[in-house]
Scaffold this motif. Structure first.
Motif, PDB file in Angstrom:
ATOM      1  N   TRP A 214       0.993  -0.957  -0.218  1.00  0.00           N
ATOM      2  CA  TRP A 214       0.099   0.130   0.537  1.00  0.00           C
ATOM      3  C   TRP A 214       0.462   1.147   0.209  1.00  0.00           C
ATOM      4  CZ3 TRP A 214      -4.153   2.255  -2.304  1.00  0.00           C
ATOM      5  CH2 TRP A 214      -4.225   4.240  -0.987  1.00  0.00           C
ATOM      6  N   HIS A 215       2.048   0.899   0.233  1.00  0.00           N
ATOM      7  CA  HIS A 215       2.716   2.619   1.033  1.00  0.00           C
ATOM      8  C   HIS A 215       3.866   2.216  -0.465  1.00  0.00           C
ATOM      9  CE1 HIS A 215       2.667   2.098   4.841  1.00  0.00           C
ATOM     10  NE2 HIS A 215       2.122   2.822   4.856  1.00  0.00           N
ATOM     11  N   TRP A 216       3.977   1.366  -0.910  1.00  0.00           N
ATOM     12  CA  TRP A 216       4.415   1.925  -2.614  1.00  0.00           C
ATOM     13  C   TRP A 216       3.436   2.039  -3.275  1.00  0.00           C
ATOM     14  CZ3 TRP A 216       2.777  -0.780  -6.607  1.00  0.00           C
ATOM     15  CH2 TRP A 216       3.720  -1.249  -7.681  1.00  0.00           C
ATOM     16  N   MET A 217       1.909   2.489  -2.977  1.00  0.00           N
ATOM     17  CA  MET A 217       1.116   2.413  -3.883  1.00  0.00           C
ATOM     18  C   MET A 217       1.408   3.409  -4.725  1.00  0.00           C
ATOM     19  SD  MET A 217      -2.140  -0.302  -4.670  1.00  0.00           S
ATOM     20  CE  MET A 217      -2.165  -0.346  -3.210  1.00  0.00           C
ATOM     21  N   LEU A 218       1.107   4.495  -2.741  1.00  0.00           N
ATOM     22  CA  LEU A 218       1.241   5.783  -2.330  1.00  0.00           C
ATOM     23  C   LEU A 218       2.222   6.582  -3.069  1.00  0.00           C
ATOM     24  CD1 LEU A 218      -0.587   6.026   1.173  1.00  0.00           C
ATOM     25  CD2 LEU A 218      -1.813   5.905  -1.304  1.00  0.00           C
ATOM     26  N   ALA A 219       3.473   6.300  -3.307  1.00  0.00           N
ATOM     27  CA  ALA A 219       4.482   6.750  -3.470  1.00  0.00           C
ATOM     28  C   ALA A 219       5.039   6.208  -5.519  1.00  0.00           C
ATOM     29  CB  ALA A 219       5.915   6.036  -2.957  1.00  0.00           C
ATOM     30  N   SER A 220       4.465   5.625  -5.694  1.00  0.00           N
ATOM     31  CA  SER A 220       4.829   5.663  -6.564  1.00  0.00           C
ATOM     32  C   SER A 220       4.034   5.796  -7.719  1.00  0.00           C
ATOM     33  CB  SER A 220       4.853   3.797  -7.274  1.00  0.00           C
ATOM     34  OG  SER A 220       3.449   2.984  -6.728  1.00  0.00           O
ATOM     35  N   GLY A 221       2.188   5.688  -6.492  1.00  0.00           N
ATOM     36  CA  GLY A 221       0.912   6.415  -8.116  1.00  0.00           C
ATOM     37  C   GLY A 221       0.495   5.585  -8.414  1.00  0.00           C
TER      38      GLY A 221
ATOM     39  N   PHE B 183      -1.751   1.795  -8.820  1.00  0.00           N
ATOM     40  CA  PHE B 183      -2.398   1.174  -8.404  1.00  0.00           C
ATOM     41  C   PHE B 183      -2.787   0.090  -9.434  1.00  0.00           C
ATOM     42  CE2 PHE B 183      -2.450   5.486  -7.121  1.00  0.00           C
ATOM     43  CZ  PHE B 183      -2.637   5.381  -5.583  1.00  0.00           C
ATOM     44  N   PRO B 184      -2.517  -0.626  -9.007  1.00  0.00           N
ATOM     45  CA  PRO B 184      -2.460  -1.721  -9.962  1.00  0.00           C
ATOM     46  C   PRO B 184      -3.840  -2.966  -9.068  1.00  0.00           C
ATOM     47  CG  PRO B 184      -0.483  -2.089  -9.567  1.00  0.00           C
ATOM     48  CD  PRO B 184      -0.782  -1.404  -8.649  1.00  0.00           C
ATOM     49  N   ALA B 185      -4.466  -3.700 -10.411  1.00  0.00           N
ATOM     50  CA  ALA B 185      -6.249  -3.529  -9.831  1.00  0.00           C
ATOM     51  C   ALA B 185      -5.662  -4.662  -9.017  1.00  0.00           C
ATOM     52  CB  ALA B 185      -6.516  -4.849 -11.104  1.00  0.00           C
ATOM     53  N   LYS B 186      -4.775  -5.862  -8.909  1.00  0.00           N
ATOM     54  CA  LYS B 186      -4.753  -6.598  -8.141  1.00  0.00           C
ATOM     55  C   LYS B 186      -4.268  -6.322  -6.712  1.00  0.00           C
ATOM     56  CE  LYS B 186       0.495  -7.342  -9.812  1.00  0.00           C
ATOM     57  NZ  LYS B 186       1.548  -8.763  -9.813  1.00  0.00           N
TER      58      LYS B 186
ATOM     59  N   ARG C  31      -6.586  -6.723  -2.733  1.00  0.00           N
ATOM     60  CA  ARG C  31      -6.371  -6.638  -0.463  1.00  0.00           C
ATOM     61  C   ARG C  31      -7.286  -6.307  -0.747  1.00  0.00           C
ATOM     62  NH1 ARG C  31      -0.856  -9.060  -1.313  1.00  0.00           N
ATOM     63  NH2 ARG C  31      -0.336  -9.489  -3.370  1.00  0.00           N
ATOM     64  N   PHE C  32      -7.796  -4.842  -0.587  1.00  0.00           N
ATOM     65  CA  PHE C  32      -8.813  -4.073   0.339  1.00  0.00           C
ATOM     66  C   PHE C  32     -10.145  -5.292   0.581  1.00  0.00           C
ATOM     67  CE2 PHE C  32      -6.506  -0.802  -0.745  1.00  0.00           C
ATOM     68  CZ  PHE C  32      -5.920   0.224   0.413  1.00  0.00           C
ATOM     69  N   PHE C  33     -10.607  -5.936  -0.481  1.00  0.00           N
ATOM     70  CA  PHE C  33     -11.418  -6.581  -0.150  1.00  0.00           C
ATOM     71  C   PHE C  33     -11.161  -8.244   0.001  1.00  0.00           C
ATOM     72  CE2 PHE C  33     -12.668  -2.690  -2.255  1.00  0.00           C
ATOM     73  CZ  PHE C  33     -13.294  -2.005  -1.591  1.00  0.00           C
TER      74      PHE C  33
END
Length: 228
Positions: free
Chosen positions: A62-69, A71-74, A78-80
């Motif tokens: 999650w932190h990698w997604m926020l830092a890199s911008g 947001f892969p669907a896979k 994970r949120f669900f």
């Protein structure tokens, strides 16, 4: 009025809630049987680990997604998906039992669609809250959305106590007891920060139920207008 004691308690249970509970137990049963070599062959021993890697909510990802911008669907999945992976059969069974009990109570008051909405939003809200803590331990288990149902039940009870002229703070007794038990076990035996996700799920379910109850949106707007 006569009560038919032969009526199954599942008759008034929302079918969707029963289905979710069966999926939770079924997935865990497959993992347990696979780990014992009773299902799926030699490769089944690693089913649980593979599921943890693919479906658990990971703070690091999650932190990698926020830092890199990015947001892969896979990874957004994970949120669900994390509520369907558990640490053990007892973990999954306890979550399924609570899901059935609370799903029945909330479902009878709000209907199946609203109950499913509470589950989905609190599932997301629990993971999002967990994402703000710094821990390498992934989030698994159905307790954050179950706590969302506790949040919904708490708001419904809060409304009912208000209509009866009773002390509305009593509605928060259940969540207080549960969080107290978690804190006690954490102090005695050590533990993770799962309670953050549980609290996030509870808050999400509580707030959403404020809007979903009949007349809830109008009531909320009126309160916000009065505070201005």
């Amino acid at each position: 009025m006569a009560h038919n004691h032969n009526v199954s308690p599942f008759n008034s249970m929302p079918p969707a809630i029963v289905a979710l509970a069966l999926v939770i137990v079924g997935v865990e049963l497959a993992f347990s049987l696979g780990a014992r070599g009773l299902l799926g062959g030699p490769g089944a021993v690693g089913w649980r680990l593979d599921a943890l890697q693919r479906f658990a909510f990971s703070n690091e990802i999650w932190h990698w997604m926020l830092a890199s911008g990015q947001f892969p669907a896979k990874h957004l999945l994970r949120f669900f998906s994390y509520p369907f992976v558990h640490a053990s059969f007892s973990h999954a069974l306890f979550a399924a039992v609570m899901l059935l009990a609370l799903g029945k109570m909330v479902g009878e008051a709000l209907g199946t669609l609203r109950t499913l909405a509470i589950l989905a939003v609190s599932c997301f809200g629990g993971a999002l809250a967990y994402g703000f803590v710094s821990t390498p331990i992934p989030l698994i288990g159905a307790f954050p959305p179950v706590y969302g149902l506790i949040g919904g039940f708490t708001y419904l009870l809060w409304l009912r106590l208000g209509q009866m002229g009773a002390q509305q703070a009593r509605a928060f007794s259940l969540i207080g007891i549960l969080l107290g038990i978690q804190l006690l076990f954490g102090l005695l035996f050590g533990g993770s920060l799962d309670w953050v996700a549980d609290l996030g799920g509870f808050a999400s379910g509580f707030v959403l139920t404020m809007v979903l109850v009949p007349g809830g949106w109008a009531r909320l707007r009126e309160r916000l207008r009065q505070r201005r």
